[in-house]
Design a protein around this motif. Sequence first.
Motif, mmCIF file in Angstrom:
data_model
loop_
_atom_site.group_PDB
_atom_site.id
_atom_site.type_symbol
_atom_site.label_atom_id
_atom_site.label_comp_id
_atom_site.label_asym_id
_atom_site.label_seq_id
_atom_site.Cartn_x
_atom_site.Cartn_y
_atom_site.Cartn_z
ATOM 1 N N THR A 30 15.745 -6.195 -2.911
ATOM 2 C CA THR A 30 15.249 -4.813 -2.833
ATOM 3 C C THR A 30 14.127 -4.757 -1.805
ATOM 4 O OG1 THR A 30 15.794 -4.410 -5.160
ATOM 5 C CG2 THR A 30 14.234 -2.895 -4.125
ATOM 6 N N LEU A 31 14.162 -3.722 -0.971
ATOM 7 C CA LEU A 31 13.150 -3.566 0.068
ATOM 8 C C LEU A 31 11.753 -3.610 -0.557
ATOM 9 C CD1 LEU A 31 13.144 -3.043 3.171
ATOM 10 C CD2 LEU A 31 12.794 -0.623 2.627
ATOM 11 N N PRO A 32 10.887 -4.541 -0.145
ATOM 12 C CA PRO A 32 9.569 -4.704 -0.773
ATOM 13 C C PRO A 32 8.737 -3.422 -0.792
ATOM 14 C CG PRO A 32 10.036 -6.554 0.669
ATOM 15 C CD PRO A 32 11.126 -5.552 0.899
ATOM 16 N N SER A 33 8.847 -2.613 0.249
ATOM 17 C CA SER A 33 8.050 -1.382 0.308
ATOM 18 C C SER A 33 8.634 -0.270 -0.551
ATOM 19 C CB SER A 33 7.934 -0.902 1.759
ATOM 20 O OG SER A 33 9.222 -0.634 2.293
ATOM 21 N N GLN A 34 9.842 -0.480 -1.074
ATOM 22 C CA GLN A 34 10.497 0.519 -1.917
ATOM 23 C C GLN A 34 11.000 -0.160 -3.190
ATOM 24 O OE1 GLN A 34 10.605 3.756 -1.259
ATOM 25 N NE2 GLN A 34 9.672 3.618 0.761
ATOM 26 N N ALA A 35 10.092 -0.552 -4.040
ATOM 27 C CA ALA A 35 10.436 -1.293 -5.246
ATOM 28 C C ALA A 35 11.342 -0.498 -6.182
ATOM 29 C CB ALA A 35 9.172 -1.716 -5.973
ATOM 30 N N SER A 68 9.843 9.831 -1.607
ATOM 31 C CA SER A 68 9.526 8.611 -2.352
ATOM 32 C C SER A 68 10.468 7.468 -1.991
ATOM 33 C CB SER A 68 9.611 8.883 -3.859
ATOM 34 O OG SER A 68 10.924 9.274 -4.222
ATOM 35 N N THR A 85 13.411 6.877 -3.120
ATOM 36 C CA THR A 85 14.013 6.258 -4.304
ATOM 37 C C THR A 85 15.371 6.851 -4.684
ATOM 38 O OG1 THR A 85 12.770 7.778 -5.711
ATOM 39 C CG2 THR A 85 11.765 5.645 -5.231
ATOM 40 N N ARG A 110 18.383 0.281 -1.672
ATOM 41 C CA ARG A 110 18.061 -0.281 -0.362
ATOM 42 C C ARG A 110 17.726 -1.768 -0.512
ATOM 43 N NH1 ARG A 110 13.398 3.210 2.213
ATOM 44 N NH2 ARG A 110 14.283 2.426 4.175
ATOM 45 N N ASP A 127 16.609 -5.580 1.177
ATOM 46 C CA ASP A 127 15.722 -6.057 2.237
ATOM 47 C C ASP A 127 16.581 -6.449 3.436
ATOM 48 O OD1 ASP A 127 13.485 -6.779 3.589
ATOM 49 O OD2 ASP A 127 12.952 -8.483 2.305
ATOM 50 N N GLU A 150 21.846 0.346 2.824
ATOM 51 C CA GLU A 150 21.185 1.536 2.283
ATOM 52 C C GLU A 150 22.274 2.450 1.721
ATOM 53 O OE1 GLU A 150 17.216 2.336 4.777
ATOM 54 O OE2 GLU A 150 19.012 2.363 6.036
#
Length: 336
Positions: free
Chosen positions: A35-40, A59, A61, A65, A67, A176
Amino acid sequence: MYSCVRVFVGLLAVSRLCCAYENLALNKSAEQSSTLPSQADAGPMRAVDNNTDQILSSSGTNCARTDVSSIVWWRVDLGEIRSIHDIRVYYRNDSDGYVQNRVLSNAGFSLYVSDTTCDGYTGGHLCYKNNDTLPQLESDHLCTRHARYVTYYNERGEGVILPPKADRTQSTTIAELCEVQVFGCTVGIYGENCDKECPINCRNKQCDIETGACLQCNDGLKGERCDQNLTILMTVFAPQQANPSSSSNTTYIAVAGGLFLALIFSVGTTITLALTLRKLKGRQANNSTDSPTTEQSGNYVSVIGIRDSGHQYAHLGVNRTDSQDWRDSNQYLRII
């Protein structure tokens, strides 16, 4: 469920393959490679929440997405084996300025279906591989199979098959997925409204989701609906009529062979009779000999003959090769 529609995006028409099949992936358990670190909160369940909005929210979300990586994948568990008709994928598409980047990220992706996860992310049946043209950001793929798991898979690196015009300089990619829908019916049901039962004799109740034809029959049955008894045919080959010339040749060979065997038998019989007569003559010659019988045991030689004597046992005489009395040592002669 929903009705058949045709959506036009600019000049590009996207035909939906499904009419009223059930969305089997809705709110089912899902997982992804990362999972993209900036979008937990952009976890795998975001792609099965029935939100087909492809514009990323503030957001971020509303889409699943991963990484950035050389290998990315996403998978949904339908809970049990289901009869699948088609798979529809909605990719992120929120900026005209970066549309090409989104397309290039998804280029070369694959869709797999499987009954188990034991064979890895690329195990099972390959339903679709993007290798001919760059993908659309909303795509529908026919996949009439029975399976439990549906997997989106993509990778970058040496030897990876990509469509023409794909960026082969990229060593990484990203997934994505705003929504993944898997349309189909429960096993044992078919028809675009999932309102018809598969024939009763289909093995494991599995039939074609469109036509209802059995994929396999129970033992001893055949036919699309497995309603015919299986007949085992035995082919009996009739003997071929012999060629007259070859038949006469065969007769000559058989006669010659018989005469040869008879000759061998006659010669063998003659030899056997000759040997037998020779043995009989030898035995007769031995029986007519008048010389006394000589018996030898160790160092003692006894000669039995007839002597003129008045003693009752004097006619038994024994000559020895040594000087000892024969009565004391000869173990073979006894006076009875």
